[in-house]
Design a protein around this motif. Structure first.
Motif, short mmCIF file in Angstrom:
data_model
loop_
_atom_site.label_atom_id
_atom_site.label_comp_id
_atom_site.label_asym_id
_atom_site.label_seq_id
_atom_site.Cartn_x
_atom_site.Cartn_y
_atom_site.Cartn_z
N LYS A 81 83.25 4.22 48.44
CA LYS A 81 83.34 4.71 47.05
C LYS A 81 82.63 3.77 46.08
N ALA A 82 82.59 2.49 46.41
CA ALA A 82 81.97 1.50 45.54
C ALA A 82 80.45 1.49 45.67
N VAL A 83 79.91 2.21 46.63
CA VAL A 83 78.47 2.31 46.88
C VAL A 83 77.82 0.92 46.95
N PRO A 84 78.11 0.20 48.01
CA PRO A 84 77.59 -1.17 48.14
C PRO A 84 76.12 -1.20 48.55
N ASP A 85 75.48 -2.31 48.27
CA ASP A 85 74.15 -2.52 48.82
C ASP A 85 74.34 -2.96 50.28
N ALA A 86 73.27 -2.97 51.05
CA ALA A 86 73.36 -3.28 52.48
C ALA A 86 73.93 -4.67 52.76
N PRO A 87 73.49 -5.73 52.05
CA PRO A 87 74.08 -7.05 52.35
C PRO A 87 75.59 -7.11 52.09
N THR A 88 76.04 -6.41 51.07
CA THR A 88 77.48 -6.40 50.78
C THR A 88 78.23 -5.60 51.83
N ALA A 89 77.74 -4.43 52.18
CA ALA A 89 78.41 -3.59 53.18
C ALA A 89 78.52 -4.32 54.51
N ALA A 90 77.52 -5.09 54.87
CA ALA A 90 77.52 -5.80 56.16
C ALA A 90 78.66 -6.82 56.26
#
Length: 164
Positions: A81-90
């Motif tokens: 829901k927060a729509v993270p960027d790839a480095p954050t999601a990882a």
């Protein structure tokens, strides 16, 4: 408070109408305070240096470190829901070591406090400062780790009580 608002019971799989659910309902103030802490920790009005996506990713990471699949699923949904960027999601993956020095120190702190809190030292706080976190962010990060660990450990205890 409705079942949908009660994250700990949902993570623990405590069903409405069960004896354990009714017992937990007798401590309404604790339930309310836990949910207030969940909202404040994960989706504050002013996130400061720690975005809601970063907070959710770190919470999902903690759940995985504690081998709590239901907790990880809850925090993965918040992360999406927060729509993270790839480095954050990882960061939700405990096996991921970020290349960014700031994120690496944040992850180091989260993992340390989740797995071996007794090993934390003042030097660890200084490392966060050196990585660019200000004092409010360090306090917020520590509070996030404390709350999520509390939440997941209560859920684990409830699962034990219900025999799951």
């Amino acid at each position: 408070m409705s079942y949908d608002d009660n994250v700990i019971d949902r993570i623990a799989g405590v069903a409405p109408g069960s004896a354990l659910y009714d017992l937990r309902g007798e401590r309404e103030e604790i339930l309310r305070l836990s949910e207030t802490s969940h909202r404040a920790s994960l989706s504050p009005r002013d996130p400061g240096q720690l975005s809601p996506a970063l907070r959710a990713a770190l919470a999902a990471r903690m759940a995985r470190l504690l081998k709590d699949a239901a907790g990880a699923a809850h925090y993965d949904a918040l992360l999406a829901k927060a729509v993270p960027d790839a480095p954050t999601a990882a960061l939700a993956d405990p096996g991921h070591a970020p290349a960014d020095p700031r994120l690496a120190e944040i992850v180091r702190r989260v993992d340390l406090l989740t797995l071996t809190p007794e090993a934390a030292t003042r030097e660890d706080v200084e490392r966060l400062r050196a990585a660019g976190l200000d004092d409010p962010a360090i306090v917020t990060l520590t509070g996030l780790v404390a709350f999520v660990n509390y939440q997941l450990r209560v859920a684990a205890g409830l699962r034990m009580l219900k025999g799951a």
